[in-house]
Motif scaffolding. Structure first.
Motif: not given
Length: 213
Positions: A7-13, A21-28, A104-111
């Motif tokens: 699984i790939e994770l990225s913070c898009s906005s 946060s809006s997080v884009y997820v891809k299950f590969m 997978n896990s992701l720590t997001l940038p603090t708002i």
């Protein structure tokens, strides 16, 4: 056949006002050799341990495939910190595999939430005439700020960017020739307090009051 999944994770906005946060997820999935699945099979996505969605997808031979992709909304804590954990499963039913899983896990940038606070002077006498300015800079135009200056049992509300003075009566809260006052901004979203930010201001006894030795 070899089969792997991830699984790939990225913070898009990020949305400051909404604190999410809006997080884009891809299950590969990746297959090698020529064995493949000609039929759609079912899978699932979980977010922070809770079921998020189900899907169906084919697993082509000898290729890397996006089994599922999408954008999820992740709410942050009241202090702006946030993280997300995403897991997925897929009913492969090929090459000796039944269900493949990945996580997978992701720590997001603090708002940024609480307004920045600056004071244009580090010290001021309690003489009711020397001015000082405290300025709060909002992270969102929808937030509201309240600024207070306090010393001991004394306090007063001030307006961001507007000059104020320290009353002479505040001398009663000073032991010696000076004391430290707190300048505090309280940031709200509607009626909800987001947090506070504090700056220090030294308040001096005026020279006209300090006895000469």
């Amino acid at each position: 056949m070899a089969l792997s999944a991830w699984i790939e994770l990225s913070c898009s906005s990020q949305n400051v006002t909404g604190n999410y946060s809006s997080v884009y997820v891809k299950f590969m999935a990746k297959t090698t050799n020529n064995t493949h699945n000609d039929n759609n099979k079912s899978g699932y996505i979980k977010v922070n341990g809770s079921h998020y969605t189900s899907f169906t997808h084919k697993l082509p031979k000898s290729s890397t495939t996006i089994l599922w992709s999408g954008t999820i909304q992740v709410n942050h804590n009241s202090n702006g910190a946030g993280s997300v954990s995403v897991s997925g499963g897929y009913e492969a039913s090929v090459g000796g595999y039944s269900t493949i899983t990945a996580s997978n896990s992701l720590t997001l940038p603090t708002i940024p939430r609480v307004s920045d606070l600056s004071v244009n002077k580090s010290s001021v006498p309690a003489d009711e005439s020397t001015t000082v300015i405290a300025t709060a800079t909002k992270k969102s135009s929808s937030f509201t700020d309240t600024i207070t200056v306090s010393l001991g049992s004394y306090s007063k509300a001030v307006t961001s960017g507007t000059a104020f003075t320290i009353p002479k009566t505040w001398i009663n809260a000073i032991s010696g020739t000076s004391a430290t006052a707190d300048v505090t901004v309280t940031t709200k979203s509607g009626n909800t307090v987001i947090g506070t930010n504090t700056a220090k201001l030294t308040v001096n006894v005026p020279d006209t009051i300090v006895p000469a030795v």
